[in-house]
Design an enzyme around this catalytic site. Sequence first.
Site, short mmCIF file in Angstrom:
data_model
loop_
_atom_site.label_atom_id
_atom_site.label_comp_id
_atom_site.label_asym_id
_atom_site.label_seq_id
_atom_site.Cartn_x
_atom_site.Cartn_y
_atom_site.Cartn_z
N GLY A 12 18.53 42.27 24.50
CA GLY A 12 17.21 42.54 23.93
C GLY A 12 16.24 43.02 24.99
N GLY A 44 12.68 44.93 24.13
CA GLY A 44 11.60 44.28 23.41
C GLY A 44 10.37 44.04 24.26
N GLN A 45 9.38 43.37 23.67
CA GLN A 45 8.10 43.16 24.34
C GLN A 45 8.27 42.41 25.66
OE1 GLN A 45 5.34 40.49 22.41
NE2 GLN A 45 3.56 41.52 23.29
N ASP A 78 20.54 46.58 24.75
CA ASP A 78 19.84 46.47 23.47
C ASP A 78 20.59 47.33 22.47
OD1 ASP A 78 17.80 46.09 21.43
OD2 ASP A 78 16.41 45.69 23.08
N ILE A 79 20.19 47.26 21.21
CA ILE A 79 20.85 48.08 20.19
C ILE A 79 20.30 49.50 20.17
CG2 ILE A 79 21.51 46.17 18.70
CD1 ILE A 79 19.06 46.84 16.96
N ARG A 80 19.26 49.74 20.97
CA ARG A 80 18.68 51.08 21.10
C ARG A 80 18.27 51.30 22.54
NH1 ARG A 80 14.56 47.66 19.86
NH2 ARG A 80 12.54 48.06 20.87
N TYR A 89 11.18 32.46 11.49
CA TYR A 89 11.22 32.52 12.95
C TYR A 89 11.17 31.12 13.55
CZ TYR A 89 9.80 33.87 17.71
OH TYR A 89 9.72 34.04 19.06
N LYS A 118 14.03 29.04 15.68
CA LYS A 118 13.78 28.58 17.04
C LYS A 118 13.96 27.06 17.15
CE LYS A 118 12.91 32.39 19.26
NZ LYS A 118 13.85 32.87 20.31
#
Length: 315
Positions: free
Chosen positions: A9, A12-13, A35-37, A143, A147
Amino acid sequence: MQQSILILGACGQIGTELTLALRERYGNENVIASDIREGSDSLMNSGPFEILDATSYDAVEEIVMHYEVSEVYLMAAMLSATAEKFPERAWNLNMNSLFNVLNLAKEKKIDKIFWPSSIAVFGKNTPKENTPQHTLMEPSTVYGISKQTGERWCAYYNAKYDVDVRSVRYPGLISWKTQPGGGTTDYAVEIYLQALEEGTYNCFLKEDTALPMMFMDDAIRAAIELMESAGEKLSIRSSYNLGAMSFTPGEIAGSIKKQLPEFSISYEPDFRQAIADSWPSSIDDSQARKDWGWHPEFDLERTSAEMLKQLRTLN
């Protein structure tokens, strides 16, 4: 032997900035982003990158073995506001990716895991002021449920299989480098962007909604400091409370007006207000301070000054 670090990931941010910070610290070639992109140019050009689905055990294992990975930072997740729109997808991503890395560590294929939890694990019946490390947790969002469940699995794998997993409960995060990623606290990033571009902001939370927040530099430093701490010092293997500052939309608007006197704000609460209302307004992070010396460096005034300064350079 130089350790090899994998970030799942990485686009991401948090992942983007974490990757660059780890590469600066440990060397570009020793930190594998995935990541997936594809991600930003700075991420893609500064070191190894792999297209990788974190929910595929075989795919993650292949990368771990190929690069002889010793540490994994699992940053892949669907955040609060987006997860409410796609509950099953969020659950599958958030949980399956965690099981994959926990099982790799159980099988001694990796040595250490960082996995971020969130203040979303708490609920409306949790004490809102100075929320304790150990307290009632009744999350009301997909979410938050994922978690909280993840925390229990981390503690279980540590106790049962001696998996070295480390975690912090992140508050809302503020960054000028990456776009908001679908979280309820994203207003605290959007407000700076809109202040500079439009001179006004329509906030999706009420003026007096206090939430725990943290500048991204502190968030990145917390992860790295926790991972570099001696394991015997760590008394929490579910997830550490982590605090920095707490403020309301009204207070952040006030700090912006000190530098942009013409800035104006309006309020139009939407479905994210209910999510925010279920979260703490401030955090007791004394256990993190005691165990591994946690201490934030950014307060609201310093954060606002840095955000506006850096965003101006981008426009």
